[in-house]
Scaffold this active site. Structure first.
Site, PDB file in Angstrom:
ATOM      1  N   LYS A  14     -85.327 -15.497 -21.089  1.00  0.00           N
ATOM      2  CA  LYS A  14     -86.303 -14.660 -20.389  1.00  0.00           C
ATOM      3  C   LYS A  14     -86.114 -13.193 -20.744  1.00  0.00           C
ATOM      4  CE  LYS A  14     -86.858 -17.691 -16.351  1.00  0.00           C
ATOM      5  NZ  LYS A  14     -86.428 -17.974 -14.974  1.00  0.00           N
ATOM      6  N   ASP A  70     -92.757 -15.735  -9.719  1.00  0.00           N
ATOM      7  CA  ASP A  70     -92.603 -17.192  -9.723  1.00  0.00           C
ATOM      8  C   ASP A  70     -93.695 -17.876  -8.901  1.00  0.00           C
ATOM      9  OD1 ASP A  70     -90.750 -18.452 -11.313  1.00  0.00           O
ATOM     10  OD2 ASP A  70     -89.065 -18.143  -9.946  1.00  0.00           O
ATOM     11  N   GLN A 119     -83.327 -16.724 -10.009  1.00  0.00           N
ATOM     12  CA  GLN A 119     -83.156 -17.987 -10.725  1.00  0.00           C
ATOM     13  C   GLN A 119     -82.641 -19.082  -9.787  1.00  0.00           C
ATOM     14  OE1 GLN A 119     -83.984 -18.568 -13.998  1.00  0.00           O
ATOM     15  NE2 GLN A 119     -83.499 -20.706 -13.559  1.00  0.00           N
TER      16      GLN A 119
END
Length: 300
Positions: free
Chosen positions: A54, A121, A98
């Site tokens: 990422k 997200d 995460q």
């Protein structure tokens, strides 16, 4: 029939190119650089690899990447304090924590502490509600990537019969909402669905997101259907040698490809689109935060 292969790597590269072009315009015309903050708690090997990828791709498209790596025993209070700091940092337009988190941390509490406008997200309860009611939201990256692949292949999805196998909050449910938003007729199926093979056989679009290796055989697929395989499962591969493994999806690829009109491979299908859509969401969040027009084609 030999199915067309939907190349997720190629489409992801195209999306990243579009993101990079928009980032360059934001810098040149408005003096703004989108920023993505990723928070990693602990040392889960898979999460570390994902976070590195990422960060690398964020920088490659010209955005600022902020990585925060915390010890596995970090307290909930300290993690929430960091999120609050990022919420209030104008240089940070997207925040991603995460998952999975260590067991002592409440994932729902942590996710819902993120500013919904920076929740790239798309997991915050406010974004879930906005998506479910057809309003502007941050859209979860994997379902968004699946939608982009379907739109790229078909153009309009209006009137198509879609079956989503899997009811998770991360993929199944938001995928169904996105397909509804594109005027599909949608069924969410799962392990308890009666006559599951017959339900799947009527679908023009099948999205498999159950996390069970090769659960969906080819004879469940209608001739000419489009199959989006979200699954990433590692199974033993004795043909490669002792102790070797290989990646497979939730769909048995060879038999499904013999009947489908189009199918995503595993790997190389949905996976690359997930990070590409994370970058797209960060640009979208940046534009919204600054009252600027959103980039076309990079969100639902």
């Amino acid at each position: 029939m030999a199915a067309n292969i939907i190349d997720g790597k190629a489409l992801a590269a195209k999306v990243r190119g579009q993101v990079g072009e928009h980032v360059a315009r934001l810098k040149e015309e408005h003096g703004i650089t989108p920023g993505l903050a990723v928070v990693l708690v602990g040392e889960d090997p898979a999460s570390q690899v994902y976070v590195r990828s990422k960060g690398k791709q964020t920088v490659e498209v010209g955005m600022n990447s902020y990585e925060h790596k915390l010890e596995a025993d970090t307290s909930e209070a300290d993690l929430l304090a960091l999120i609050d700091q990022l919420n209030n940092d104008p240089a940070v337009h997207g925040i991603l924590v995460q998952l999975p988190l260590p067991g002592h941390l409440d994932e729902d509490l942590v996710i819902n502490a993120i500013d919904p406008a920076k929740d790239v997200d798309g997991f915050h309860i406010s974004n879930v509600g906005l998506l479910g009611t057809g309003q502007k939201s941050m859209v979860p990256c994997t379902p968004l990537g699946c939608l982009m692949m379907l739109r790229d292949y078909h153009g309009s999805l209006s009137g198509m019969d879609a079956v989503v196998i899997g009811r998770s909050n991360i993929v199944g449910k938001p995928m169904a909402q996105l397909l509804l938003g594109d005027s599909c007729t949608v069924t969410i199926a799962h392990s308890r669905t009666k006559d599951l093979p017959d339900v799947v056989r009527r679908a023009d679009i099948v999205v498999a997101a159950v996390g069970r290796p090769e659960m969906v055989p080819g004879d469940w697929i209608k001739e000419g259907a489009t199959v989006i395989d979200v699954g990433i499962n590692r199974i033993d591969a004795p043909e490669k040698g002792e102790g070797k493994t290989r990646l497979v999806g939730d769909v048995h690829f060879e038999s499904a490809a013999a009947r489908a009109g189009a199918i995503t491979p595993v790997p190389g299908g949905v996976g690359p689109m997930t990070i590409a859509c994370l970058l797209a969401n960060t640009v979208t969040a940046c534009c919204r935060a600054n009252g600027l027009a959103e980039p076309e084609g990079l969100t639902a």
